[in-house]
Design a protein around this motif. Structure first.
Motif, mmCIF file in Angstrom:
data_model
loop_
_atom_site.group_PDB
_atom_site.id
_atom_site.type_symbol
_atom_site.label_atom_id
_atom_site.label_comp_id
_atom_site.label_asym_id
_atom_site.label_seq_id
_atom_site.Cartn_x
_atom_site.Cartn_y
_atom_site.Cartn_z
ATOM 1 N N GLU A 39 -2.028 -4.083 -3.831
ATOM 2 C CA GLU A 39 -2.473 -3.429 -4.856
ATOM 3 C C GLU A 39 -2.902 -2.302 -5.211
ATOM 4 O O GLU A 39 -3.779 -2.154 -3.959
ATOM 5 N N ALA A 40 -3.004 -0.960 -6.153
ATOM 6 C CA ALA A 40 -3.894 -0.446 -6.161
ATOM 7 C C ALA A 40 -4.137 -0.172 -7.400
ATOM 8 O O ALA A 40 -3.102 0.239 -8.626
ATOM 9 N N ARG A 41 -5.151 1.187 -7.834
ATOM 10 C CA ARG A 41 -5.121 1.734 -9.635
ATOM 11 C C ARG A 41 -4.634 2.804 -9.013
ATOM 12 O O ARG A 41 -6.045 3.470 -8.020
ATOM 13 N N VAL A 42 -3.942 3.864 -9.113
ATOM 14 C CA VAL A 42 -3.329 4.663 -9.154
ATOM 15 C C VAL A 42 -3.259 5.714 -9.965
ATOM 16 O O VAL A 42 -3.628 5.626 -11.306
ATOM 17 N N ARG A 43 -4.848 6.918 -10.124
ATOM 18 C CA ARG A 43 -5.589 7.631 -11.326
ATOM 19 C C ARG A 43 -4.585 8.940 -10.822
ATOM 20 O O ARG A 43 -4.517 9.886 -11.520
ATOM 21 N N THR A 44 -3.991 9.390 -9.742
ATOM 22 C CA THR A 44 -3.722 11.098 -9.752
ATOM 23 C C THR A 44 -2.438 11.291 -9.018
ATOM 24 O O THR A 44 -1.880 10.028 -8.328
ATOM 25 N N PRO A 45 -1.339 11.956 -9.689
ATOM 26 C CA PRO A 45 -0.239 12.389 -8.810
ATOM 27 C C PRO A 45 -0.233 12.632 -7.610
ATOM 28 O O PRO A 45 0.418 12.255 -6.495
ATOM 29 N N GLY A 46 -1.262 12.737 -6.622
ATOM 30 C CA GLY A 46 -1.937 13.067 -5.408
ATOM 31 C C GLY A 46 -2.069 11.369 -5.357
ATOM 32 O O GLY A 46 -0.777 11.515 -4.085
ATOM 33 N N GLU A 47 -2.617 10.947 -5.212
ATOM 34 C CA GLU A 47 -2.627 9.385 -4.997
ATOM 35 C C GLU A 47 -1.024 8.969 -5.535
ATOM 36 O O GLU A 47 -0.595 7.948 -4.197
ATOM 37 N N LEU A 48 -0.336 8.606 -6.652
ATOM 38 C CA LEU A 48 1.270 8.151 -6.820
ATOM 39 C C LEU A 48 2.329 8.756 -5.545
ATOM 40 O O LEU A 48 2.672 7.666 -4.696
ATOM 41 N N GLU A 49 2.358 9.975 -4.889
ATOM 42 C CA GLU A 49 2.615 10.847 -4.069
ATOM 43 C C GLU A 49 2.795 9.653 -2.587
ATOM 44 O O GLU A 49 3.944 9.757 -1.946
ATOM 45 N N ARG A 50 1.363 9.686 -2.370
ATOM 46 C CA ARG A 50 0.961 9.178 -0.832
ATOM 47 C C ARG A 50 1.844 8.012 -0.862
ATOM 48 O O ARG A 50 2.049 7.600 -0.294
ATOM 49 N N LEU A 51 1.269 6.652 -2.346
ATOM 50 C CA LEU A 51 2.008 5.631 -2.152
ATOM 51 C C LEU A 51 3.078 5.114 -2.722
ATOM 52 O O LEU A 51 3.745 4.818 -1.792
ATOM 53 N N SER A 52 3.787 5.888 -3.346
ATOM 54 C CA SER A 52 4.988 6.070 -3.361
ATOM 55 C C SER A 52 6.442 5.984 -2.122
ATOM 56 O O SER A 52 7.694 5.612 -2.036
ATOM 57 N N GLY A 53 5.380 7.486 -1.554
ATOM 58 C CA GLY A 53 6.084 8.018 -0.326
ATOM 59 C C GLY A 53 6.197 6.261 0.780
ATOM 60 O O GLY A 53 7.489 7.122 1.390
ATOM 61 N N LEU A 54 5.032 6.018 0.755
ATOM 62 C CA LEU A 54 5.128 4.521 1.771
ATOM 63 C C LEU A 54 6.024 3.619 1.133
ATOM 64 O O LEU A 54 6.783 3.023 1.673
ATOM 65 N N ILE A 55 5.493 3.358 -0.169
ATOM 66 C CA ILE A 55 6.286 1.520 -0.859
ATOM 67 C C ILE A 55 7.473 2.391 -2.054
ATOM 68 O O ILE A 55 6.864 1.966 -3.476
ATOM 69 N N PRO A 56 8.321 2.928 -2.124
ATOM 70 C CA PRO A 56 9.114 2.801 -3.013
ATOM 71 C C PRO A 56 9.537 2.594 -3.922
ATOM 72 O O PRO A 56 9.745 3.087 -5.440
ATOM 73 N N ASP A 57 9.602 1.788 -3.737
ATOM 74 C CA ASP A 57 10.127 0.093 -3.739
ATOM 75 C C ASP A 57 9.255 -0.853 -5.073
ATOM 76 O O ASP A 57 9.832 -1.509 -5.255
ATOM 77 N N ALA A 58 7.853 -0.647 -4.992
ATOM 78 C CA ALA A 58 6.679 -1.434 -5.526
ATOM 79 C C ALA A 58 6.893 -0.657 -7.294
ATOM 80 O O ALA A 58 7.531 -0.492 -7.965
ATOM 81 N N GLU A 59 6.085 -1.967 -7.827
ATOM 82 C CA GLU A 59 5.934 -2.635 -8.629
ATOM 83 C C GLU A 59 4.823 -1.462 -9.858
ATOM 84 O O GLU A 59 4.342 -1.548 -8.658
#
Length: 186
Positions: A39-59
């Motif tokens: 789980e993560a509290r994603v605040r920035t586009p950069g954080e979102l890009e890094r995490l969604s690249g690794l777990i694209p199907d995350a809710e």
């Protein structure tokens, strides 16, 4: 949704040491069915890009009572930052990549396994899967990831009626509990 009870056993800026202690705790546990949740509290586009690249199907869902964006609605997460992102039942081998992708994002990795060992010194038999978790809060001091922190906190989870297991587990790896036993929603 169920709950476990968690108690902090380590708070440090040394993430490598934190992960070594996780390994020592898992060595005590029955890990025949081991998986990790993130789980993560994603605040920035950069954080979102890094995490969604690794777990694209995350809710995910937007943070805040007056905000209603979510993966359930088919919304674009980049339009709803900050968001709370979650992925369940991941392979334990993904931890290094998750840590790297999280960077300084407040995030949580929880190891879910089959049970804790017998603790005869505190009159407890072998624990089952309910309440058998280890959690590291990266860059956060609380299980809800409410605020960024300069350090990481390691929690052991136990059943509420087996609260004595938390200090026993801490002692098995040369630590002691810090803070109170607290309810941890899963």
């Amino acid at each position: 949704m169920s709950n476990s009870y968690a108690q902090a056993v380590l708070r440090t800026t040394d993430l490598a040491e934190t992960l070594r202690v996780v390994g020592r705790l898992l060595d005590l546990a029955d890990t025949t069915q081991l998986e990790v949740d993130f789980e993560a509290r994603v605040r920035t586009p950069g954080e979102l890009e890094r995490l969604s690249g690794l777990i694209p199907d995350a809710e995910w869902w937007s943070c805040g009572a007056d905000r209603h964006g979510s993966s359930d609605n088919g919304d674009a997460p980049s339009e709803w930052l900050p968001i709370f992102l979650r992925s369940w039942c991941m392979a334990p081998e993904s931890v290094e990549e998750l840590v790297a992708a999280a960077g300084d994002t407040p995030a949580m990795i929880r190891w879910d396994f089959s049970g804790w060992p017998e603790a005869p010194e505190v009159c407890l038999g072998r624990g089952g899967p309910r309440g058998a978790y280890v959690t590291v809060c990266l860059n956060a001091r609380d299980l809800d990831l409410q605020g960024p922190a300069p350090d990481h906190t390691l929690y052991v989870h136990v059943k509420q009626i087996e609260a004595e297991r938390a200090p026993w587990l801490a002692a098995q790896v040369g630590l002691r509990v810090i803070g109170e036993l607290e309810m941890a929603p899963l």
